[in-house]
Design a protein around this motif. Sequence first.
Motif, PDB file in Angstrom:
ATOM      1  N   TYR A   1       8.210   3.876  18.690  1.00 36.56           N
ATOM      2  CA  TYR A   1       8.811   2.877  17.797  1.00 36.56           C
ATOM      3  C   TYR A   1       8.113   1.535  17.971  1.00 36.56           C
ATOM      4  O   TYR A   1       7.867   1.125  19.106  1.00 36.56           O
ATOM      5  N   PRO A   2       7.804   0.817  16.892  1.00 36.27           N
ATOM      6  CA  PRO A   2       7.864   1.267  15.492  1.00 36.27           C
ATOM      7  C   PRO A   2       6.684   2.196  15.193  1.00 36.27           C
ATOM      8  O   PRO A   2       5.636   2.079  15.819  1.00 36.27           O
ATOM      9  N   ALA A   3       6.858   3.061  14.207  1.00 35.31           N
ATOM     10  CA  ALA A   3       5.875   4.134  14.005  1.00 35.31           C
ATOM     11  C   ALA A   3       4.850   3.837  12.904  1.00 35.31           C
ATOM     12  O   ALA A   3       3.844   4.539  12.793  1.00 35.31           O
ATOM     13  N   GLY A   4       5.095   2.794  12.096  1.00 35.94           N
ATOM     14  CA  GLY A   4       4.229   2.538  10.935  1.00 35.94           C
ATOM     15  C   GLY A   4       2.743   2.491  11.267  1.00 35.94           C
ATOM     16  O   GLY A   4       1.926   3.134  10.597  1.00 35.94           O
ATOM     17  N   GLY A   5       2.396   1.740  12.311  1.00 37.87           N
ATOM     18  CA  GLY A   5       0.986   1.588  12.689  1.00 37.87           C
ATOM     19  C   GLY A   5       0.384   2.904  13.164  1.00 37.87           C
ATOM     20  O   GLY A   5      -0.778   3.210  12.869  1.00 37.87           O
ATOM     21  N   VAL A   6       1.184   3.694  13.900  1.00 34.61           N
ATOM     22  CA  VAL A   6       0.705   4.995  14.409  1.00 34.61           C
ATOM     23  C   VAL A   6       0.471   5.937  13.224  1.00 34.61           C
ATOM     24  O   VAL A   6      -0.542   6.642  13.151  1.00 34.61           O
ATOM     25  N   ILE A   7       1.405   5.930  12.281  1.00 41.73           N
ATOM     26  CA  ILE A   7       1.269   6.791  11.096  1.00 41.73           C
ATOM     27  C   ILE A   7      -0.025   6.431  10.345  1.00 41.73           C
ATOM     28  O   ILE A   7      -0.773   7.304   9.918  1.00 41.73           O
ATOM     29  N   GLU A   8      -0.299   5.122  10.245  1.00 47.95           N
ATOM     30  CA  GLU A   8      -1.544   4.699   9.567  1.00 47.95           C
ATOM     31  C   GLU A   8      -2.771   5.288  10.281  1.00 47.95           C
ATOM     32  O   GLU A   8      -3.683   5.811   9.635  1.00 47.95           O
ATOM     33  N   GLN A   9      -2.779   5.235  11.601  1.00 43.25           N
ATOM     34  CA  GLN A   9      -3.943   5.746  12.355  1.00 43.25           C
ATOM     35  C   GLN A   9      -4.048   7.271  12.218  1.00 43.25           C
ATOM     36  O   GLN A   9      -5.123   7.801  11.964  1.00 43.25           O
ATOM     37  N   PHE A  10      -2.916   7.970  12.398  1.00 42.32           N
ATOM     38  CA  PHE A  10      -2.934   9.446  12.318  1.00 42.32           C
ATOM     39  C   PHE A  10      -3.313   9.922  10.909  1.00 42.32           C
ATOM     40  O   PHE A  10      -3.983  10.933  10.758  1.00 42.32           O
ATOM     41  N   ALA A  11      -2.872   9.165   9.910  1.00 40.60           N
ATOM     42  CA  ALA A  11      -3.129   9.568   8.513  1.00 40.60           C
ATOM     43  C   ALA A  11      -4.625   9.645   8.216  1.00 40.60           C
ATOM     44  O   ALA A  11      -5.059  10.420   7.357  1.00 40.60           O
ATOM     45  N   LYS A  12      -5.390   8.858   8.946  1.00 39.19           N
ATOM     46  CA  LYS A  12      -6.853   8.841   8.716  1.00 39.19           C
ATOM     47  C   LYS A  12      -7.482  10.208   8.984  1.00 39.19           C
ATOM     48  O   LYS A  12      -8.531  10.530   8.450  1.00 39.19           O
ATOM     49  N   HIS A  13      -6.852  11.007   9.870  1.00 38.44           N
ATOM     50  CA  HIS A  13      -7.421  12.310  10.232  1.00 38.44           C
ATOM     51  C   HIS A  13      -6.759  13.463   9.474  1.00 38.44           C
ATOM     52  O   HIS A  13      -7.033  14.626   9.760  1.00 38.44           O
ATOM     53  N   GLY A  14      -5.830  13.128   8.563  1.00 36.13           N
ATOM     54  CA  GLY A  14      -5.043  14.188   7.922  1.00 36.13           C
ATOM     55  C   GLY A  14      -5.369  14.407   6.455  1.00 36.13           C
ATOM     56  O   GLY A  14      -6.077  13.617   5.826  1.00 36.13           O
ATOM     57  N   ASP A  15      -4.796  15.475   5.922  1.00 33.29           N
ATOM     58  CA  ASP A  15      -4.977  15.837   4.518  1.00 33.29           C
ATOM     59  C   ASP A  15      -3.728  15.401   3.743  1.00 33.29           C
ATOM     60  O   ASP A  15      -2.642  15.949   3.940  1.00 33.29           O
ATOM     61  N   LEU A  16      -3.892  14.424   2.868  1.00 30.28           N
ATOM     62  CA  LEU A  16      -2.716  13.865   2.175  1.00 30.28           C
ATOM     63  C   LEU A  16      -2.128  14.818   1.148  1.00 30.28           C
ATOM     64  O   LEU A  16      -1.018  14.617   0.662  1.00 30.28           O
ATOM     65  N   ASN A  17      -2.891  15.875   0.803  1.00 28.76           N
ATOM     66  CA  ASN A  17      -2.372  16.848  -0.169  1.00 28.76           C
ATOM     67  C   ASN A  17      -1.683  18.029   0.489  1.00 28.76           C
ATOM     68  O   ASN A  17      -1.220  18.943  -0.196  1.00 28.76           O
ATOM     69  N   LYS A  18      -1.607  18.015   1.833  1.00 30.64           N
ATOM     70  CA  LYS A  18      -1.079  19.182   2.538  1.00 30.64           C
ATOM     71  C   LYS A  18       0.407  19.411   2.211  1.00 30.64           C
ATOM     72  O   LYS A  18       0.829  20.523   1.962  1.00 30.64           O
ATOM     73  N   TYR A  19       1.183  18.354   2.227  1.00 30.22           N
ATOM     74  CA  TYR A  19       2.628  18.488   1.945  1.00 30.22           C
ATOM     75  C   TYR A  19       2.987  17.630   0.740  1.00 30.22           C
ATOM     76  O   TYR A  19       2.603  16.464   0.672  1.00 30.22           O
ATOM     77  N   GLN A  20       3.732  18.229  -0.186  1.00 30.07           N
ATOM     78  CA  GLN A  20       4.095  17.487  -1.406  1.00 30.07           C
ATOM     79  C   GLN A  20       5.475  16.845  -1.268  1.00 30.07           C
ATOM     80  O   GLN A  20       6.488  17.471  -1.580  1.00 30.07           O
ATOM     81  N   PHE A  21       5.490  15.624  -0.773  1.00 29.42           N
ATOM     82  CA  PHE A  21       6.761  14.891  -0.696  1.00 29.42           C
ATOM     83  C   PHE A  21       7.228  14.580  -2.125  1.00 29.42           C
ATOM     84  O   PHE A  21       6.395  14.339  -3.002  1.00 29.42           O
ATOM     85  N   PRO A  22       8.541  14.526  -2.343  1.00 28.29           N
ATOM     86  CA  PRO A  22       9.017  14.220  -3.703  1.00 28.29           C
ATOM     87  C   PRO A  22       8.731  12.759  -4.072  1.00 28.29           C
ATOM     88  O   PRO A  22       8.722  11.896  -3.206  1.00 28.29           O
TER      89      PRO A  22
ATOM     90  N   GLN B   1       2.564   9.042   4.265  1.00 27.97           N
ATOM     91  CA  GLN B   1       2.091   7.704   3.900  1.00 27.97           C
ATOM     92  C   GLN B   1       1.704   7.647   2.419  1.00 27.97           C
ATOM     93  O   GLN B   1       2.046   6.697   1.710  1.00 27.97           O
ATOM     94  N   TYR B   2       1.050   8.697   1.976  1.00 29.01           N
ATOM     95  CA  TYR B   2       0.645   8.776   0.572  1.00 29.01           C
ATOM     96  C   TYR B   2       1.882   8.708  -0.327  1.00 29.01           C
ATOM     97  O   TYR B   2       1.913   7.982  -1.322  1.00 29.01           O
ATOM     98  N   ALA B   3       2.924   9.459   0.053  1.00 29.61           N
ATOM     99  CA  ALA B   3       4.148   9.503  -0.763  1.00 29.61           C
ATOM    100  C   ALA B   3       4.842   8.142  -0.802  1.00 29.61           C
ATOM    101  O   ALA B   3       5.265   7.674  -1.863  1.00 29.61           O
ATOM    102  N   VAL B   4       4.951   7.493   0.354  1.00 27.99           N
ATOM    103  CA  VAL B   4       5.630   6.178   0.416  1.00 27.99           C
ATOM    104  C   VAL B   4       4.893   5.169  -0.463  1.00 27.99           C
ATOM    105  O   VAL B   4       5.502   4.449  -1.266  1.00 27.99           O
ATOM    106  N   PHE B   5       3.577   5.141  -0.349  1.00 24.60           N
ATOM    107  CA  PHE B   5       2.809   4.141  -1.093  1.00 24.60           C
ATOM    108  C   PHE B   5       2.708   4.497  -2.587  1.00 24.60           C
ATOM    109  O   PHE B   5       2.667   3.624  -3.438  1.00 24.60           O
ATOM    110  N   ARG B   6       2.687   5.810  -2.881  1.00 18.19           N
ATOM    111  CA  ARG B   6       2.635   6.224  -4.293  1.00 18.19           C
ATOM    112  C   ARG B   6       3.936   5.825  -4.997  1.00 18.19           C
ATOM    113  O   ARG B   6       3.935   5.407  -6.146  1.00 18.19           O
TER     114      ARG B   6
END
Length: 364
Positions: A195-216, A262-267
């Motif tokens: 906590y807080p997780a926002g900054g960690v999520i930003e760093q981890f997101a760089k190595h991930g596939d934003l299309n892997k999970y389709q958040f609503p 992250q993609y879903a929140v910002f979209r």
Amino acid sequence: MQNPTILAIDTSCDETSVAVTKGLVVWSNVIASQVELHKEYGGVFPTVAKQAHKENIAPSIELALKRAGIGWAEVDAIAVTQGPGLAPALEIGIKKAIELAETYDKPLIAVNHIEGHVLSVLAERRRKIAGSSPSGVTSLQIPAQFPVLAIIVSGGHTEFILVEEIGKYKRLGWTIDDAAGEALDKIGRMLDLGYPAGGVIEQFAKHGDLNKYQFPLPMTSSHDYNLSFSGMKTFARRLIERTESQHPLSKQDIYDFCASLQYAVFRHITHKLNKILHDYQNLGQVWLGGGVAANINLRATIRQTLKEVAQPQPLLLKTPYSKKICGDNAAMIGVVAYFKFIKQEFVTNPKNLDRKPRWKIDLV
Ligand code: KG4
Ligand code: ZN
């Protein structure tokens, strides 16, 4: 007086912050963070925050003056956040500000914390000019054509605000449940990201596939500019449970999860921004503030939206000059106070100044 020197205090949430500003220039900006204290709760615990503010406020004031290299004689006014925020936390800053105004016979300025985030983009770095003392002066020109659209994305607030002029605001849209940062923090907790997780999520997101999970994508059929992040939380919980029932989450699963989230929140934010840009074609600039505004991906996503939406002229996105000015800090309170000082908007009866925990920006 062209460039009043202001000692500003913010104790609205979990940071005890004291700044010295001169005009729009930040001379010092001390932040005593309570993050470590609140980690075990995974969020801010109000009574713990109050106690920590009590302990931190006096040393923070001393340090802010020392870093600015000034004494009380040079301070022209005291400014303090009156709200919105946690009532027990606000109380400490307000009490101290009243006491200082009385002891040193200075005018007191009450500031709305969200107005602080809105005007945080106007804060200027103090530049040292070789061979002379810091300039510390500001051009009184505000380089913006109004109306401006301010987007505030933090752990406590997510709002679209129309700035008709400085001091005149209209809330166009806001979250009806969690704030964006709050959702990132809560979902981050489900994944043990700290906590807080926002900054960690930003760093981890760089190595991930934003299309892997389709958040609503929430609230697409509503015609307003409001936002909602609680559905993402429910989706995240179910997704984690389902995946964990099949196999333990791998590092790559978590990276993909962070990128998709992250993609879903910002979209969601840019989807509503798009709507606003179509309806308000007379905007001069877009300003971004709040803790989540430190996220480079959010800035890029917003810039992309501004580019895509046809405007008579390309719209500029203005962000605070450093990450420190994005999150809660007292320098942004000093910036608001500067404009109030110019208009001589002082608290008439400082002893009676009370907290406004739910103070909306359109009522400033
Ligand atoms: O403005 P702020 O310091 O406090 C509030 O007024 O809420 O914002 C804190 C929020 C937290 O939710 C934190 O996770 C988020 O800002 N945050 C970020 C980043 N840095 C801080 N979110 C996404 N990306 C970041 N780099
Ligand atoms: Zn804030």
